[in-house]
Scaffold this motif. Sequence first.
Motif, PDB file in Angstrom:
ATOM      1  N   ASN A  89       0.822  -1.212   0.000  1.00 27.43           N
ATOM      2  CA  ASN A  89       0.000   0.000   0.000  1.00 27.43           C
ATOM      3  C   ASN A  89       0.854   1.259   0.000  1.00 27.43           C
ATOM      4  N   ARG A  90       2.094   1.132  -0.494  1.00 22.52           N
ATOM      5  CA  ARG A  90       2.994   2.281  -0.484  1.00 22.52           C
ATOM      6  C   ARG A  90       2.432   3.441  -1.296  1.00 22.52           C
ATOM      7  N   ALA A  91       1.865   3.150  -2.482  1.00 20.77           N
ATOM      8  CA  ALA A  91       1.331   4.217  -3.332  1.00 20.77           C
ATOM      9  C   ALA A  91       0.224   4.988  -2.622  1.00 20.77           C
ATOM     10  N   THR A  92      -0.630   4.264  -1.911  1.00 23.76           N
ATOM     11  CA  THR A  92      -1.715   4.926  -1.170  1.00 23.76           C
ATOM     12  C   THR A  92      -1.167   5.819  -0.080  1.00 23.76           C
ATOM     13  N   LEU A  93      -0.147   5.305   0.654  1.00 22.09           N
ATOM     14  CA  LEU A  93       0.438   6.086   1.736  1.00 22.09           C
ATOM     15  C   LEU A  93       1.147   7.325   1.188  1.00 22.09           C
ATOM     16  N   ASP A  94       1.846   7.167   0.054  1.00 17.02           N
ATOM     17  CA  ASP A  94       2.559   8.313  -0.526  1.00 17.02           C
ATOM     18  C   ASP A  94       1.589   9.390  -1.000  1.00 17.02           C
ATOM     19  N   ALA A  95       0.330   9.019  -1.328  1.00 17.12           N
ATOM     20  CA  ALA A  95      -0.652   9.990  -1.820  1.00 17.12           C
ATOM     21  C   ALA A  95      -1.206  10.873  -0.710  1.00 17.12           C
ATOM     22  N   ILE A  96      -0.970  10.493   0.566  1.00 15.77           N
ATOM     23  CA  ILE A  96      -1.486  11.297   1.678  1.00 15.77           C
ATOM     24  C   ILE A  96      -0.606  12.522   1.844  1.00 15.77           C
ATOM     25  N   PRO A  97      -1.161  13.746   1.813  1.00 16.22           N
ATOM     26  CA  PRO A  97      -0.333  14.958   1.960  1.00 16.22           C
ATOM     27  C   PRO A  97       0.224  15.053   3.366  1.00 16.22           C
ATOM     28  N   GLY A  98       1.341  15.730   3.522  1.00 14.88           N
ATOM     29  CA  GLY A  98       1.980  15.866   4.826  1.00 14.88           C
ATOM     30  C   GLY A  98       1.113  16.631   5.800  1.00 14.88           C
ATOM     31  N   HIS A  99       1.298  16.338   7.100  1.00 11.18           N
ATOM     32  CA  HIS A  99       0.509  17.021   8.123  1.00 11.18           C
ATOM     33  C   HIS A  99       0.853  18.505   8.226  1.00 11.18           C
ATOM     34  N   ASP A 100       2.108  18.836   7.870  1.00 11.11           N
ATOM     35  CA  ASP A 100       2.487  20.236   7.982  1.00 11.11           C
ATOM     36  C   ASP A 100       1.757  21.118   6.978  1.00 11.11           C
ATOM     37  N   ALA A 101       1.072  20.486   6.005  1.00 12.70           N
ATOM     38  CA  ALA A 101       0.319  21.266   5.019  1.00 12.70           C
ATOM     39  C   ALA A 101      -1.084  21.614   5.502  1.00 12.70           C
ATOM     40  N   ALA A 102      -1.511  21.062   6.617  1.00 13.06           N
ATOM     41  CA  ALA A 102      -2.868  21.293   7.121  1.00 13.06           C
ATOM     42  C   ALA A 102      -2.877  22.387   8.168  1.00 13.06           C
ATOM     43  N   GLN A 103      -3.961  23.126   8.218  1.00 14.79           N
ATOM     44  CA  GLN A 103      -4.178  24.135   9.235  1.00 14.79           C
ATOM     45  C   GLN A 103      -5.075  23.564  10.322  1.00 14.79           C
ATOM     46  N   THR A 104      -5.042  24.201  11.466  1.00 19.17           N
ATOM     47  CA  THR A 104      -5.841  23.722  12.598  1.00 19.17           C
ATOM     48  C   THR A 104      -7.312  23.636  12.219  1.00 19.17           C
ATOM     49  N   GLY A 105      -7.921  22.480  12.482  1.00 20.41           N
ATOM     50  CA  GLY A 105      -9.344  22.300  12.214  1.00 20.41           C
ATOM     51  C   GLY A 105      -9.656  21.735  10.849  1.00 20.41           C
ATOM     52  N   GLN A 106      -8.642  21.679   9.956  1.00 21.59           N
ATOM     53  CA  GLN A 106      -8.917  21.158   8.629  1.00 21.59           C
ATOM     54  C   GLN A 106      -8.997  19.631   8.653  1.00 21.59           C
ATOM     55  N   VAL A 107      -9.671  19.080   7.649  1.00 20.27           N
ATOM     56  CA  VAL A 107      -9.863  17.639   7.563  1.00 20.27           C
ATOM     57  C   VAL A 107      -9.337  17.151   6.217  1.00 20.27           C
ATOM     58  N   LEU A 108      -9.022  15.833   6.173  1.00 19.29           N
ATOM     59  CA  LEU A 108      -8.517  15.227   4.944  1.00 19.29           C
ATOM     60  C   LEU A 108      -9.687  14.596   4.211  1.00 19.29           C
ATOM     61  N   ARG A 109      -9.957  15.057   2.986  1.00 15.36           N
ATOM     62  CA  ARG A 109     -11.061  14.547   2.198  1.00 15.36           C
ATOM     63  C   ARG A 109     -10.579  14.262   0.784  1.00 15.36           C
ATOM     64  N   ARG A 110     -11.318  13.382   0.090  1.00 14.96           N
ATOM     65  CA  ARG A 110     -10.996  13.089  -1.300  1.00 14.96           C
ATOM     66  C   ARG A 110     -11.750  14.079  -2.207  1.00 14.96           C
ATOM     67  N   SER A 111     -11.042  14.679  -3.105  1.00 18.36           N
ATOM     68  CA  SER A 111     -11.647  15.582  -4.090  1.00 18.36           C
ATOM     69  C   SER A 111     -11.333  15.046  -5.482  1.00 18.36           C
ATOM     70  N   ALA A 112     -11.754  15.793  -6.493  1.00 18.07           N
ATOM     71  CA  ALA A 112     -11.480  15.367  -7.865  1.00 18.07           C
ATOM     72  C   ALA A 112      -9.984  15.316  -8.123  1.00 18.07           C
ATOM     73  N   ALA A 113      -9.212  16.134  -7.405  1.00 15.01           N
ATOM     74  CA  ALA A 113      -7.763  16.186  -7.606  1.00 15.01           C
ATOM     75  C   ALA A 113      -7.026  15.148  -6.772  1.00 15.01           C
ATOM     76  N   GLY A 114      -7.738  14.473  -5.870  1.00 14.97           N
ATOM     77  CA  GLY A 114      -7.089  13.506  -4.986  1.00 14.97           C
ATOM     78  C   GLY A 114      -7.300  13.883  -3.530  1.00 14.97           C
ATOM     79  N   LEU A 115      -6.444  13.360  -2.647  1.00 13.41           N
ATOM     80  CA  LEU A 115      -6.543  13.673  -1.228  1.00 13.41           C
ATOM     81  C   LEU A 115      -5.972  15.053  -0.964  1.00 13.41           C
TER      82      LEU A 115
END
Length: 647
Positions: A89-115
Amino acid sequence: MSAQIHATVVRRAFHVRFDKLVRVSVYQSGEGGVADHGLLLGLGDDDHPHYHTDSRGDVRYYRKEAVDIALSGKANAGHTHAQLHAHANRATLDAIPGHDAAQTGQVLRRSAAGLEWGDAGQFAGGGDMLASVYDVDGDGIVDAAASVPWNGVTDTPSAFPPAAHSHDGDYDALGSATAAVAAHESRENNPHAVTAAQVGADPAGEAASQRAAHETAYDHDAYDAHLADTDNPHAVTAALAGADPAGEATTQRAAHEAAYDHTLIGTGGGATDHGALSGLEDDDHPQYHTDARGDARYERIDATILRTTDLAGPGAAETAARSDHDHDGSYDPAGEASSAVALHKTEPNAHTAASIGYDNGSSGAGGTNVQAAMDEVAGIAALAYNSRVPSGGSVGDMLVRQSDGAAGWQAPAAGGAGYINGLARRPQFKRTGPTEITLAGGCAYEIGGVIAFTSADIVYTMTGLSSSTAEWQYLYIKSGAAGTLTSADFVNSATAPVWDASRQGWYDASGNRCIFAVYTVGDGAIYAFVYANGLVTYQNEFATNISGTDLDMTYVVVQWTAPAFCRTVFGTFQNGGYGNNSATLFYRTAGETGSGVRISFSTGNGYGMEVVRVPVNADLQGEIVHNTNDGNLAWVYNTGWFLPEGM
C-alpha cells in the motif's frame, strides 16, 4: 549529624592528630562544617534521586546483557540500507499529503484532484448526514437539530396548548403563588405564634438571671489574682516542672566540652553549599553510575548499533537488520555457503587419521587429545583401547575382554548363550488372580543385544484393565532390561506391537518387547485362559458370527477373537446334516482364492464336529463355505489362539 572516627586528617598542610575517640559535629550554616565531600556522613544514602541507581537505571534503560543477546545474531559490520521496505500500500500512503500542510481544524477529504486538506464546510455536501447518527429510530426523519427557525417548521398549532383543556380551578394565576409566598416570608409579627422553647431559645431574661446568680456564687476576682501571682506560692520545684535544676545544664555542657573535641576539621568555616565542597570529583557515591559502571551494566548508544529509533519515516524496520540490503561483498550470496557445505558432505572422505592427529594403526602409538578423551568414556578402557580394537573375527562373533585384559573377538558360547538376535525362550504363563499373571522361571529373551531372563517365577499385576470395554492388553519386557528380570522390568499396555524384522521380535514404539497378551471382557479382570506350548485356550469359548448359518455355496467371513499379532487360531467347527443329504465344510483365510481346506463332513441327518488349527489374516478373519445348497447349517466357536514366531 555526627560520626565517631580515629584518624589523622591532613588538610592544606594543617595536621590534627586524634589519639582518642572524638565526635565530629557538623554544624549549621554559619557555624562551620566539613569542607571535603568525601568526609561527609551518609555518602551511601540515596540522597540524589535525580541520579541513576541500579534500580532506576534498570527501569529506564536496557541492560547490556539483554542487548548483547538481542544483537548476538545480527551483523556487526558497517553497512547501509539503500531503501526502506516496500509495502503493497505504499502508493496509497505516498498519496497522503503531509501534516504540515494542514491548518488547525482542517480535515482530509478526497476531491477530484485527490486527497487534500481543507475546511470541513468547503467540500461538496458540507459533511455526511449519516442515518446512524441523525436518525437513530430509523423513521426517515431527523431526530433532533441544534436550532430550527420557527417559519421553517410545518404544521405548527395556531394556539397553545394545541388541544382544549382546563385545570378546573386547582391552580393560582401565573405568578400569584410566588408573590404570596414572598409576602408571607417578609412578615415579622410571628403569625404562627412560635415560642422560644419551640425554636430552642431561653425565655426572655432567663439567661441574664442565671448569670447574675453565678456571679453571686463564685468569686472570679480572687482566681484572676491567683493566676497573676508570680512568686510560686505552691513552691513548685524545677524537677516537678520538668526543668533542669539551677546550673545543672551549665555543668553538663562543661563536662561535654571537656569530653569531646569540637575543633573543626580543616581551616576556616565548612561549606554550606554542596557545590562548594572539595573532592566532588572523588567517587564517593558507589550507588550511582559512573561512566565505567554504566558501561559495564548497559549498552552504550553509539554509531555501531542500529536501532529502530534511528530509522525515520514510515515503514521503519522492527529489527536491527533489514531484509532488503547488502553487505558490500563481505558475505556469500544467499544459498552459496549452504550449497558448498552440501557439496562437501557428498565428497569422498579424503581425510586420513594422520592429517587429523588421530592415533590408529597407521599413525603410531602416541596418544592424542582425541585418544585421551576416548579413554575417559566408560567401558573404553576395559577394551584396552590403547592397544586398539583388534581386526578379524567372524560373522556373529562378539568383542569381549580376554583374560589378559585385551580386547578380542569370540564366538558365542554353545547352547545359545550370548547375543543371539531375536532369541525367545518362552516361560509358562498362568493366570493366578483376577489381574495377576505368573511367568515361570527359566525363560530368556534378547533385547538390544543383551539377554534378559527369569531365574525364578515372577508374579506381575496387570494395571489399567478396562471395566467397561472388551480389549486386549499386551505384556512387554521394558527396553533396556538385562540380566535377571523382576516384575519391575515388565509393563502392560492396550497398544499392540508390530513385527520388527531387524530385531526378529514384536516391539512397540518405545523399544519394549512384547511376549504375551491377555483379554478382558470389560469387567476389569483377565479372561481365564490355559497356556501350553505356545497355545492359549479359553476356559470358556467364544461364539463367532457363524451360529446356525445356512452357508450354501457362498463364502461367509468368520470373525475371530484374538490379539492383533495372532495369525493362527484354534476353533471348533460344527456341520449340521439336512434330510438325507451330506455336506462338507471348507475353510480358507479371508481374501484368499481357491476352495480352501476340508474341515468337517456330515451324512444325512447327522452332525460333524472338528477342533482345528486354522490361519487368519491381519484382520483376524477367515472364510467358510458348504459344497451344497441343500440347507445344511454351520457353527463356529472361538476356542483359542497361538503365539506367533518371535514371541
